[in-house]
Design a protein around this motif. Sequence first.
Motif, mmCIF file in Angstrom:
data_model
loop_
_atom_site.group_PDB
_atom_site.id
_atom_site.type_symbol
_atom_site.label_atom_id
_atom_site.label_comp_id
_atom_site.label_asym_id
_atom_site.label_seq_id
_atom_site.Cartn_x
_atom_site.Cartn_y
_atom_site.Cartn_z
ATOM 1 N N LEU A 185 0.830 -1.204 0.000
ATOM 2 C CA LEU A 185 0.000 0.000 0.000
ATOM 3 C C LEU A 185 0.866 1.256 0.000
ATOM 4 C CD1 LEU A 185 -2.673 1.514 0.199
ATOM 5 C CD2 LEU A 185 -2.671 1.090 2.667
ATOM 6 N N LEU A 186 1.910 1.248 0.812
ATOM 7 C CA LEU A 186 2.821 2.396 0.863
ATOM 8 C C LEU A 186 3.483 2.640 -0.493
ATOM 9 C CD1 LEU A 186 4.519 1.776 4.336
ATOM 10 C CD2 LEU A 186 3.012 3.678 3.744
ATOM 11 N N GLU A 187 3.872 1.563 -1.150
ATOM 12 C CA GLU A 187 4.502 1.698 -2.469
ATOM 13 C C GLU A 187 3.535 2.301 -3.486
ATOM 14 O OE1 GLU A 187 5.804 -2.269 -3.124
ATOM 15 O OE2 GLU A 187 7.554 -2.092 -1.790
ATOM 16 N N SER A 188 2.266 1.951 -3.385
ATOM 17 C CA SER A 188 1.276 2.541 -4.289
ATOM 18 C C SER A 188 1.047 4.023 -3.962
ATOM 19 C CB SER A 188 -0.051 1.772 -4.212
ATOM 20 O OG SER A 188 -0.702 1.992 -2.971
ATOM 21 N N LEU A 189 1.139 4.382 -2.676
ATOM 22 C CA LEU A 189 0.973 5.777 -2.277
ATOM 23 C C LEU A 189 2.143 6.653 -2.744
ATOM 24 C CD1 LEU A 189 -0.449 5.351 1.352
ATOM 25 C CD2 LEU A 189 -1.663 6.242 -0.635
ATOM 26 N N GLN A 190 3.299 6.042 -2.977
ATOM 27 C CA GLN A 190 4.440 6.804 -3.471
ATOM 28 C C GLN A 190 4.175 7.375 -4.864
ATOM 29 O OE1 GLN A 190 7.631 3.844 -2.815
ATOM 30 N NE2 GLN A 190 8.604 5.360 -1.472
ATOM 31 N N LYS A 191 3.282 6.752 -5.605
ATOM 32 C CA LYS A 191 2.906 7.280 -6.928
ATOM 33 C C LYS A 191 2.068 8.551 -6.778
ATOM 34 C CE LYS A 191 2.809 2.554 -8.720
ATOM 35 N NZ LYS A 191 1.936 1.453 -9.222
ATOM 36 N N LYS A 192 1.357 8.635 -5.656
ATOM 37 C CA LYS A 192 0.510 9.792 -5.370
ATOM 38 C C LYS A 192 1.302 10.914 -4.703
ATOM 39 C CE LYS A 192 -3.808 10.797 -2.823
ATOM 40 N NZ LYS A 192 -4.854 10.181 -1.944
ATOM 41 N N TYR A 193 2.233 10.541 -3.840
ATOM 42 C CA TYR A 193 3.034 11.517 -3.099
ATOM 43 C C TYR A 193 4.516 11.278 -3.399
ATOM 44 C CZ TYR A 193 -1.367 11.875 -0.498
ATOM 45 O OH TYR A 193 -2.694 12.039 -0.149
ATOM 46 N N SER A 194 5.106 12.157 -4.170
ATOM 47 C CA SER A 194 6.480 11.953 -4.644
ATOM 48 C C SER A 194 7.506 12.003 -3.522
ATOM 49 C CB SER A 194 6.826 12.993 -5.713
ATOM 50 O OG SER A 194 6.721 14.307 -5.178
ATOM 51 N N GLU A 195 7.180 12.705 -2.419
ATOM 52 C CA GLU A 195 8.149 12.823 -1.335
ATOM 53 C C GLU A 195 7.759 11.973 -0.122
ATOM 54 O OE1 GLU A 195 10.891 16.262 -1.443
ATOM 55 O OE2 GLU A 195 8.984 17.357 -1.464
ATOM 56 N N LEU A 196 7.130 10.856 -0.411
ATOM 57 C CA LEU A 196 6.860 9.835 0.604
ATOM 58 C C LEU A 196 7.978 8.799 0.520
ATOM 59 C CD1 LEU A 196 5.065 8.311 2.667
ATOM 60 C CD2 LEU A 196 3.846 7.332 0.716
ATOM 61 N N GLN A 197 8.691 8.625 1.613
ATOM 62 C CA GLN A 197 9.810 7.688 1.645
ATOM 63 C C GLN A 197 9.499 6.508 2.575
ATOM 64 O OE1 GLN A 197 13.867 9.798 1.188
ATOM 65 N NE2 GLN A 197 12.775 11.097 2.646
ATOM 66 N N ILE A 198 9.910 5.335 2.172
ATOM 67 C CA ILE A 198 9.746 4.122 2.991
ATOM 68 C C ILE A 198 11.129 3.697 3.469
ATOM 69 C CG2 ILE A 198 8.866 1.770 3.094
ATOM 70 C CD1 ILE A 198 7.171 2.466 0.588
ATOM 71 N N ILE A 199 11.278 3.585 4.778
ATOM 72 C CA ILE A 199 12.555 3.192 5.379
ATOM 73 C C ILE A 199 12.343 1.880 6.135
ATOM 74 C CG2 ILE A 199 14.345 3.852 7.034
ATOM 75 C CD1 ILE A 199 12.672 6.763 6.136
ATOM 76 N N ARG A 200 13.234 0.954 5.959
ATOM 77 C CA ARG A 200 13.104 -0.373 6.572
ATOM 78 C C ARG A 200 13.704 -0.372 7.976
ATOM 79 N NH1 ARG A 200 12.153 -5.485 4.401
ATOM 80 N NH2 ARG A 200 13.162 -7.242 5.450
ATOM 81 N N ASN A 201 12.918 -0.822 8.934
ATOM 82 C CA ASN A 201 13.368 -0.924 10.323
ATOM 83 C C ASN A 201 13.575 -2.396 10.662
ATOM 84 O OD1 ASN A 201 13.840 -0.745 13.067
ATOM 85 N ND2 ASN A 201 11.780 -0.034 13.600
#
Length: 338
Positions: free
Chosen positions: A50-66
């Motif tokens: 879902l987060l990866e799909s939201l990155q198409k909507k928001y260009s400055e959304l970053q996903i960081i692995r914890n």
Amino acid sequence: MKIAVVIPCRNEIRNIEECIDAIYASDLPVDSRLIVNVVDGISNDGTLELLESLQKKYSELQIIRNEKQLTPYAFNLGIYATKDADFYQIIGARQIVSPNYLKKAIESLQNDSNIWCVGGKVTNVYLNKESKMIAQAMGTSFGMGLGNFRTLHESGFVDTVGTPMYPAWVFEKIGYFDEELIRNQDDDFNFRVIKAGGKILYNNDIALKYYVRGSISQLWKQFMQYGYWKVYVNKKHKAVTTLRQLVPPLFVLFLMLIPFLFLINSLIGFIGLSFLGIYILLGLLVTGKIAESITEFNRIFIIFPILHISYGWGYLKGIMTFLVANRKPGDRYKKMSR
């Protein structure tokens, strides 16, 4: 001006999209840039997709692995990911901020250099009946103690807030979140803020919606951990960070001593019982004010001693572990805190 929002997250497919949409719908200061860093603890419920799909909507959304799946690491990873931000806002994945939250928090920080941290009012949305009753109990001074931000109805200075914004220079001045503290890392950080001369503002004019879920068994475990780790924070700073934290362990000690009071003298024993009676009476009065039915009354009345005894028992366990035995937290307590 660059604003970085840090969202610790794991398996939050139900709420994460609404959380992010609300952040990007915020009113922002002129000429500001917003970056959202979602720090994911290896979700396996579809959150990542879902987060990866939201990155198409928001260009400055970053996903960081914890990789370590622990909260203090999430906080720091999210901050490190945008090192040149002017302000850092920490938001939980089940928290939906109001449109004015970020802008008003920044204004509070800019208007008074003595304020190093700002947080707002929490409006609970309950996902089940039990979570509603737990939140009702935690929203009282009897449940959480005087001065807790959860019980306030007007702006003022506090010792901690739940959804904080910090100017970037605070981290340069006092460091980052202590990754050894699996619980209470926010208490530790905010104590360091106050110790260094800063103030923490609870701003009642900004708010967020919080999806509450929980159970009595989770509550016991959660507050026992809070008490346990609080002692470790105290040992680290060689100070008691708040006076209200001492009430639950003293209450537990009092309960343990009542039988021995009767062995000393029956009158002393009955005096001890009378104090317990006062506690029960206060619990009944507070419960009567917030309960909406007999069923709720019975359940909420039980929640108060669970809050107090679990925290107090964890605190006493922490004293024995960290102060008496002079040991560090065991792996068992780190795992049970996840």
